[in-house]
Motif scaffolding. Structure first.
Motif, mmCIF file in Angstrom:
data_model
loop_
_atom_site.group_PDB
_atom_site.id
_atom_site.type_symbol
_atom_site.label_atom_id
_atom_site.label_comp_id
_atom_site.label_asym_id
_atom_site.label_seq_id
_atom_site.Cartn_x
_atom_site.Cartn_y
_atom_site.Cartn_z
ATOM 1 N N LYS A 463 37.826 48.101 74.622
ATOM 2 C CA LYS A 463 38.558 48.691 73.511
ATOM 3 C C LYS A 463 39.787 49.466 73.962
ATOM 4 O O LYS A 463 40.773 49.559 73.233
ATOM 5 C CB LYS A 463 37.638 49.596 72.688
ATOM 6 C CG LYS A 463 36.631 48.826 71.848
ATOM 7 C CD LYS A 463 35.967 49.700 70.808
ATOM 8 C CE LYS A 463 35.071 48.859 69.888
ATOM 9 N NZ LYS A 463 34.439 49.658 68.818
ATOM 10 N N ASP A 464 39.743 50.028 75.160
ATOM 11 C CA ASP A 464 40.918 50.749 75.670
ATOM 12 C C ASP A 464 42.108 49.809 75.811
ATOM 13 O O ASP A 464 43.254 50.188 75.543
ATOM 14 C CB ASP A 464 40.602 51.389 77.024
ATOM 15 C CG ASP A 464 39.583 52.501 76.923
ATOM 16 O OD1 ASP A 464 38.400 52.194 76.647
ATOM 17 O OD2 ASP A 464 39.963 53.671 77.112
ATOM 18 N N TYR A 465 41.839 48.579 76.247
ATOM 19 C CA TYR A 465 42.913 47.594 76.354
ATOM 20 C C TYR A 465 43.499 47.306 74.976
ATOM 21 O O TYR A 465 44.725 47.302 74.789
ATOM 22 C CB TYR A 465 42.397 46.300 76.973
ATOM 23 C CG TYR A 465 43.393 45.166 76.904
ATOM 24 C CD1 TYR A 465 44.349 45.003 77.885
ATOM 25 C CD2 TYR A 465 43.377 44.259 75.832
ATOM 26 C CE1 TYR A 465 45.275 43.970 77.821
ATOM 27 C CE2 TYR A 465 44.295 43.232 75.756
ATOM 28 C CZ TYR A 465 45.242 43.084 76.753
ATOM 29 O OH TYR A 465 46.159 42.066 76.670
ATOM 30 N N LYS A 466 42.635 47.062 74.007
ATOM 31 C CA LYS A 466 43.114 46.726 72.664
ATOM 32 C C LYS A 466 43.834 47.906 72.014
ATOM 33 O O LYS A 466 44.832 47.720 71.305
ATOM 34 C CB LYS A 466 41.934 46.256 71.809
ATOM 35 C CG LYS A 466 41.415 44.883 72.232
ATOM 36 C CD LYS A 466 40.221 44.421 71.419
ATOM 37 C CE LYS A 466 38.927 44.979 71.945
ATOM 38 N NZ LYS A 466 37.728 44.362 71.333
ATOM 39 N N ALA A 467 43.350 49.120 72.273
ATOM 40 C CA ALA A 467 44.009 50.304 71.706
ATOM 41 C C ALA A 467 45.417 50.461 72.261
ATOM 42 O O ALA A 467 46.349 50.829 71.538
ATOM 43 C CB ALA A 467 43.174 51.546 72.001
ATOM 44 N N ILE A 468 45.577 50.176 73.561
ATOM 45 C CA ILE A 468 46.890 50.304 74.196
ATOM 46 C C ILE A 468 47.782 49.122 73.838
ATOM 47 O O ILE A 468 48.948 49.288 73.468
ATOM 48 C CB ILE A 468 46.732 50.414 75.725
ATOM 49 C CG1 ILE A 468 46.032 51.718 76.090
ATOM 50 C CG2 ILE A 468 48.084 50.320 76.420
ATOM 51 C CD1 ILE A 468 45.632 51.812 77.549
ATOM 52 N N GLN A 469 47.242 47.922 73.930
ATOM 53 C CA GLN A 469 48.030 46.717 73.700
ATOM 54 C C GLN A 469 48.559 46.648 72.276
ATOM 55 O O GLN A 469 49.696 46.219 72.041
ATOM 56 C CB GLN A 469 47.178 45.483 73.997
ATOM 57 C CG GLN A 469 47.919 44.164 73.864
ATOM 58 C CD GLN A 469 48.947 43.964 74.960
ATOM 59 O OE1 GLN A 469 48.891 44.606 75.997
ATOM 60 N NE2 GLN A 469 49.908 43.088 74.712
ATOM 61 N N TYR A 470 47.752 47.075 71.317
ATOM 62 C CA TYR A 470 48.129 46.964 69.909
ATOM 63 C C TYR A 470 48.549 48.296 69.298
ATOM 64 O O TYR A 470 48.730 48.386 68.082
ATOM 65 C CB TYR A 470 46.970 46.352 69.108
ATOM 66 C CG TYR A 470 46.614 44.959 69.569
ATOM 67 C CD1 TYR A 470 47.367 43.863 69.193
ATOM 68 C CD2 TYR A 470 45.531 44.748 70.424
ATOM 69 C CE1 TYR A 470 47.050 42.579 69.630
ATOM 70 C CE2 TYR A 470 45.199 43.467 70.866
ATOM 71 C CZ TYR A 470 45.964 42.392 70.460
ATOM 72 O OH TYR A 470 45.651 41.125 70.902
ATOM 73 N N THR A 472 47.163 51.165 68.540
ATOM 74 C CA THR A 472 46.390 51.611 67.381
ATOM 75 C C THR A 472 46.526 53.106 67.122
ATOM 76 O O THR A 472 46.193 53.574 66.024
ATOM 77 C CB THR A 472 44.901 51.273 67.576
ATOM 78 O OG1 THR A 472 44.426 51.867 68.788
ATOM 79 C CG2 THR A 472 44.690 49.771 67.636
ATOM 80 N N TYR A 473 47.033 53.883 68.100
ATOM 81 C CA TYR A 473 47.214 55.317 67.872
ATOM 82 C C TYR A 473 48.237 55.569 66.762
ATOM 83 O O TYR A 473 48.191 56.603 66.091
ATOM 84 C CB TYR A 473 47.645 56.010 69.163
ATOM 85 C CG TYR A 473 49.030 55.650 69.639
ATOM 86 C CD1 TYR A 473 50.146 56.379 69.228
ATOM 87 C CD2 TYR A 473 49.230 54.589 70.511
ATOM 88 C CE1 TYR A 473 51.411 56.048 69.663
ATOM 89 C CE2 TYR A 473 50.485 54.255 70.954
ATOM 90 C CZ TYR A 473 51.576 54.985 70.530
ATOM 91 O OH TYR A 473 52.831 54.651 70.960
ATOM 92 N N LYS A 474 49.165 54.621 66.546
ATOM 93 C CA LYS A 474 50.141 54.786 65.460
ATOM 94 C C LYS A 474 49.483 54.706 64.101
ATOM 95 O O LYS A 474 50.001 55.260 63.118
ATOM 96 C CB LYS A 474 51.223 53.704 65.563
ATOM 97 C CG LYS A 474 52.045 53.724 66.838
ATOM 98 C CD LYS A 474 52.839 54.993 66.984
ATOM 99 C CE LYS A 474 53.890 55.187 65.930
ATOM 100 N NZ LYS A 474 54.710 56.398 66.160
ATOM 101 N N LEU A 475 48.326 54.042 64.043
ATOM 102 C CA LEU A 475 47.630 53.905 62.768
ATOM 103 C C LEU A 475 46.936 55.191 62.358
ATOM 104 O O LEU A 475 46.463 55.307 61.217
ATOM 105 C CB LEU A 475 46.614 52.764 62.849
ATOM 106 C CG LEU A 475 47.198 51.389 63.208
ATOM 107 C CD1 LEU A 475 46.080 50.359 63.332
ATOM 108 C CD2 LEU A 475 48.217 50.950 62.162
#
Length: 675
Positions: A463-470, A472-475
């Motif tokens: 999930k750390d990869y997906k959080a960084i790649q996409y 998701t913190y902007k959401l």
């Protein structure tokens, strides 16, 4: 009285102003036409609020600061470059420091008086205008004057300092501008060399600052109006250094060195090496760019050619003749060539350990995937805060280290690629390690996914990869509105502005993103729609909003269910009932070493220049299958067959898509058998 007579000799000053004063007058006229005149005469219905006067015509202002001070320096100190005038001036009963002071003072006046007169007139125009086209403060006026003064004085003193070491006015001027461009040429050429020969080198990291380390390339960004204090302080400090150097060098310059290309023997090897090394970098970069994909060693040929041309060119300039051939030429060329070769070789040599270095897990504090990102803040490109993109998750660190070890131990040729895609399934990996000693270790690689599928699949499931790649913190941040647009039809879109609905949508989108499988992330199919997240921004007053785009894939069940509940799904979805017919055209690509990116091309069907046979169908089963599979564009060097497809809608809109031959269903294959 003695000080005034010697350091500011009236005869020298009168002669300088009488002979070269026209340069200052012309400088003043051009400055007036470029700043106060446009400000006073331009009309705007809505005044434009600016923070700096460089926003009015900044590129022209900087061009003047680059041109006139150099011309003034060349004309004022022309007496040093001509044999007759040099003898006359140096026979006067004045010490060299007195002579230099008088000429420097003249140059300062010819540069600073026009600038500050222009500044004062601009302030007067600003004060009397009833309907100004530009709104700015008094600080912007004096800041413009200060900036122009520093830029201009830097160029003037650089010209003077170079003139002490160069005995020809034309070569002096060329050398000045060569030195101004040198940082960009050096970084660009050397970065290209490291990219070609040093595995893992994080190239393009200096690309964002290369344009600001030279006043000539600074013209691209000066129009934003932002003047940086550190930049001004650096140029001011360099100006003071050049003043001191001018006095030191002038005291040691020989009168008879006038008309010589290089006036000091100690400067000649520096000139040879600098000229030769610059041409070597340019030659290597040029040959690398034009090299066929299967001939990566062309860059080395470019270095050799550049070394020969560079040394011969430098020798001709120094001797002022093309008759340079003697017994010492080849040995000296070989010696300089060895030095240049060492400068190029040592950083990329295997024994320095750079390429094989992978940090130990205990030395890694946290890690980030992806390079540095930049955004405009008040018109200036600044590095984004990337603290949210780092992760200290041990599982994530282990996965990246495993991939990194596999890369450095690989037998594949991962070097020497300047093309966008080296393999059909290329992927860029950019790793940033924050180490326990506080340093950041960066590596960048281009790898074929098929050779590293095991390591990549493990990494992408975290999930750390997906959080960084996409991102998701902007959401989790505040959002003004969301615009959703169908990938199939640009006319199908909807907006979400209700704060509660926005938060519900963003939370569900984040969950769907983080729950993606490896197969969903690498799917060849286009997404169902895209969501544009609009936010407020205080980074640039001219751009008060920022926008982030997120894909909505067909596998995002939570988001799609929510859209149906809000009765927004049908506004975005294209159904088989919306399609009248589908047209197919076969496209063959024979492959080749240069490769090609294939994409949905409307002209291939509509123009059909080559007269390819088309097949049309109204079969709803086939149309329904087409709506669920849209092949994304892809790069290939292999022979491949694709089908360009056009969907004709009830509303008259045309939808274009593409499928590979292996994507076709049995029903599609049946109607396309004759193509």
């Amino acid at each position: 009285m003695t000080f005034s007579r010697l350091y500011f000799n009236r005869g020298i000053l009168f002669q300088n102003f009488r002979q070269h004063g026209w340069l200052g007058i012309l400088f003043l006229i051009v400055l007036l036409f470029s700043l106060p005149l446009p400000i006073g005469t331009e009309y705007r219905e809505v005044p434009y609020e600016i923070t700096s006067l460089f926003q009015t015509n900044g590129q022209m202002h900087l061009l003047l600061a680059l041109a006139f001070p150099v011309a003034i320096g060349l004309f004022l100190f022309r007496y040093m470059q001509s044999g007759a005038s040099s003898d006359v001036y140096h026979s006067l009963p004045l010490k060299r420091k007195h002579l230099l002071t008088a000429h420097l003072f003249t140059g300062f006046m010819l540069i600073l008086i026009p600038i500050w007169l222009t500044t004062a007139i601009t302030g007067w125009v600003w004060g009397v205008l009833d309907e100004p086209a530009y709104i700015f403060t008094g600080d912007a006026i004096w800041m413009w004057g200060l900036s122009m003064s520093i830029y201009s004085m830097f160029m003037f003193m650089l010209t003077v300092a170079v003139g002490m070491c160069i005995g020809q006015s034309i070569l002096q001027g060329l050398t000045v501008y060569a030195l101004i461009l040198l940082p960009m040429v050096f970084w660009g050429g050397y970065e290209l060399h490291l990219q070609q020969h040093l595995l893992g080198f994080p190239y393009n990291q200096v690309g964002s600052v290369r344009t600001d380390i030279s006043l000539i390339t600074r013209m691209e960004s000066i129009g934003s109006g932002t003047t940086l204090w550190p930049e001004l302080l650096i140029y001011a400090a360099l100006t003071v250094v050049f003043i001191a150097l001018a006095y030191v060098i002038y005291a040691r310059r020989k009168v008879e060195s006038a008309t010589e290309a290089v006036t000091f023997r100690v400067v000649k090897p520096i000139f040879r090496f600098g000229f030769m090394f610059t041409i070597v970098l340019i030659g290597g970069a040029y040959f690398t760019r034009i090299a066929p994909r299967e001939s990566p060693d062309w860059g080395i040929i470019g270095y050799v050619v550049g070394a020969i041309v560079g040394y011969i060119g430098a020798e001709m300039l120094i001797r002022k003749t093309w008759l340079i051939w003697n017994g010492k030429l080849l040995p000296q060329m070989a010696l300089y060539g060895i030095v240049v070769g060492l400068v190029l070789y040592v950083p990329v040599a295997d024994w320095n350990g750079y390429a094989a270095r992978v940090p130990a897990k205990e030395d890694v504090v946290q890690v980030k995937l992806g390079g540095d990102e930049f955004e405009y803040h008040n018109g200036v490109s600044v590095k984004r805060d990337d603290s949210k993109l780092y992760s200290n998750n041990p599982e994530f660190i282990d996965a990246i280290l495993a991939l990194h070890h596999k890369i450095v131990d690989s037998d594949l040729d991962l070097l020497g690629n300047l093309n966008y895609m080296q393999w059909d399934d290329s992927e860029f990996i950019f790793v940033n390690y924050e180490l326990a000693n506080g340093k950041i270790m960066k590596r960048r690689y281009q790898i074929p996914q098929s050779e590293f599928i095991q390591e990549l699949s493990v990494l992408r499931e975290i999930k750390d990869y997906k959080a960084i790649q996409y991102r998701t913190y902007k959401l989790d941040e505040d959002v003004l509105s969301i615009g959703i647009r169908s990938y199939l039809s640009g006319a199908r879109k909807t907006y979400i502005s209700n704060p509660q609905h926005i938060r519900e949508f963003l939370d569900l989108l984040k969950q769907d993103i983080l729950d993606q499988t490896y197969e969903e992330q690498t799917s060849p199919w286009e997404s169902w729609a895209s969501a544009e997240i609009n936010q407020e921004s205080d980074l640039d007053p001219n751009f008060p909003r920022t926008m982030w785009t997120y894909e909505i894939k067909s596998s995002y069940d939570r988001v799609l269910t929510w859209l149906k509940q809000q009765e927004l799904y049908d506004q975005l979805n294209v159904s088989a009932d919306d399609i009248v017919s589908a047209q197919f055209v076969k496209q063959e690509f024979d492959g080749g070493s240069n490769g090609k990116t294939l994409y949905a091309d409307s002209q291939y069907i509509d123009a059909n220049i080559d007269g390819h046979k088309q097949v049309a169908t109204q079969n709803k089963e086939i149309i329904s299958d087409l709506l669920t599979r849209q092949r994304t564009s892809f790069y290939t060097k292999e022979a491949v067959t694709v089908y360009q497809i056009k969907l004709n809608t009830v509303s008259g809109e045309n939808i274009y898509m593409m499928l590979k031959e292996e994507d076709l269903t049995e029903a599609m294959q049946a109607i396309l058998v004759d193509l």
